[in-house]
Design a protein around this motif. Structure first.
Motif, short mmCIF file in Angstrom:
data_model
loop_
_atom_site.label_atom_id
_atom_site.label_comp_id
_atom_site.label_asym_id
_atom_site.label_seq_id
_atom_site.Cartn_x
_atom_site.Cartn_y
_atom_site.Cartn_z
N LEU A 231 0.71 -1.44 -0.05
CA LEU A 231 -0.16 -0.04 0.21
C LEU A 231 1.08 1.35 0.04
N GLY A 232 0.32 2.28 -0.88
CA GLY A 232 1.21 3.43 -0.73
C GLY A 232 0.23 4.53 -0.77
N LEU A 233 0.97 6.00 -0.67
CA LEU A 233 0.47 7.02 -0.49
C LEU A 233 0.83 8.41 -1.33
N ALA A 234 0.27 9.02 -1.70
CA ALA A 234 0.76 10.42 -2.86
C ALA A 234 1.17 11.16 -1.66
N LEU A 235 2.24 11.84 -2.11
CA LEU A 235 2.72 13.13 -1.32
C LEU A 235 1.83 14.24 -1.76
N PRO A 236 1.75 15.40 -0.73
CA PRO A 236 0.89 16.45 -1.09
C PRO A 236 2.08 17.45 -1.90
N THR A 237 2.12 16.89 -3.17
CA THR A 237 3.18 17.90 -4.18
C THR A 237 2.27 18.63 -5.20
N PHE A 238 0.82 18.76 -4.80
CA PHE A 238 0.01 19.29 -5.65
C PHE A 238 -0.89 20.21 -4.58
N GLY A 239 -1.17 21.50 -4.91
CA GLY A 239 -2.36 21.99 -4.07
C GLY A 239 -1.86 22.97 -2.85
N PRO A 240 -2.62 23.29 -1.94
CA PRO A 240 -2.12 24.06 -0.90
C PRO A 240 -1.27 23.43 -0.03
N ASP A 241 -1.15 22.24 0.09
CA ASP A 241 -0.36 21.38 0.94
C ASP A 241 0.96 21.11 0.37
N ALA A 242 1.24 21.63 -0.64
CA ALA A 242 2.64 21.45 -1.55
C ALA A 242 3.64 22.39 -0.75
N THR A 243 3.85 22.01 0.33
CA THR A 243 4.82 22.63 1.29
C THR A 243 5.81 22.01 1.77
N PRO A 244 6.91 22.31 2.29
CA PRO A 244 7.97 21.66 3.08
C PRO A 244 7.21 21.03 4.22
N GLU A 245 6.34 21.69 5.02
CA GLU A 245 5.86 21.16 6.17
C GLU A 245 4.75 20.06 5.85
#
Length: 305
Positions: A3-17
């Motif tokens: 099972l995998g998960l997408a990183l938040p590299t799009f949208g408002p959560d595409a931040t270092p944090e």
């Protein structure tokens, strides 16, 4: 099934944090892989419809990170999870530069890279990077030729219809030998044939499982005809949930449904023979905290089955 998960590299959560929280939390939860996508443009009016039910491009793409840089950042803050691209539009840069970037990432992540290629859906992006839209299949094949030679040979040169690479010593090699696994997102007969005959696996998007496995049968058939071992090939299935408050009918899944329905879908995919499934909760309207909560509930629900 992994099972995998997408990183938040799009949208408002595409931040270092945002990236840091998701990659660390995913590894702590027990996810097996992290994934990023690839965009260079977000036109107000794309020249082609997005491949979805309504044809509208998700507006989260208006804010997009470089996928390989984001994965390198994630690699530095994790130690176990695999790092994949779904998908990397590998035709947007010269293959020798792509080979260097992918090899570097595999070395820095200590052999955790999965390369997932796609050809994209929007001609505008090809215009922006001065790469022709036509002839994508032939360009992909020659790109793969360059990558395979670069990874295999200590002294490498290439002369092809599109690219010429003078002889060079290649000292940097991937940590994974002979190379990182290379998967392809493809749905046409030519694309499925290419997967079976020369790639390491398939990157489909969620669809009814009978249809999915029927397409996989085509890949397996092509592998057998090419005298390759089909059991060595890998399915990594992307799921982009459109979450609803109430259960949807079977004709709407996996396009839209409740979290429990997507958990059931994942369990059924495992039973059908899917090797890996990864979910992108960034395609729905959620806060970062909600995204992390959904990831935990999804993993717990699938593993409980």
């Amino acid at each position: 099934m992994r099972l995998g998960l997408a990183l938040p590299t799009f949208g408002p959560d595409a931040t270092p944090e945002g990236v840091l929280r998701v990659c660390r939390t995913a590894e702590e939860m027990g996810y097996d892989s992290l994934w990023t996508g690839d965009r260079v443009l977000a036109p107000r009016v794309p020249s082609a419809p997005y491949p979805s039910r309504d044809g509208a491009m998700p507006r989260v793409y208006e804010n997009h990170m470089d996928p390989l840089v984001a994965l390198t950042f994630a690699a530095s803050h994790t130690s176990r999870v695999r790092l994949g691209t779904s998908t990397l539009n590998g035709l947007w840069q010269p293959p020798i530069m792509l080979a260097r970037s992918l090899t570097t990432l595999d070395v820095l992540s200590q052999g955790r890279l999965t390369v997932g290629f796609g050809l994209g859906w929007m001609p505008d992006e090809y215009t922006a990077v001065s790469v022709p839209w036509k002839g994508r299949g032939a360009r992909l094949d020659e790109t793969l030729d360059v990558l395979e030679g670069y990874w295999a040979e200590d002294v490498f040169a290439h002369e092809g219809p599109l690219f010429t690479i003078p002889e060079t010593v290649v000292g940097l090699k991937p940590r994974q030998r002979p190379k990182p696994p290379v998967l392809l997102a493809a749905f046409t007969p030519a694309g499925l044939r290419r997967i079976g005959r020369r790639l390491d696996g398939w990157l489909p998007v969620a669809m009814p499982l009978a249809h999915l496995m029927g397409m996989w049968d085509t890949v397996v058939k092509e592998a057998v005809e090419a005298d390759r071992d089909p059991s060595a090939l890998h399915i990594a299935l992307r799921v982009n949930p459109e979450l609803t408050d109430t259960r949807t009918g079977p004709e709407e899944m996996p396009g839209a449904g409740t979290l429990d329905q997507y958990i059931d879908y994942a369990r059924a995919a495992a039973e059908a023979g899917v090797h890996e499934l990864f979910v992108d909760f960034g395609q729905t309207h959620t806060t970062l905290a909600e995204r992390v909560d959904l990831a935990g509930r999804f993993l717990e629900g699938v593993r409980a089955g």
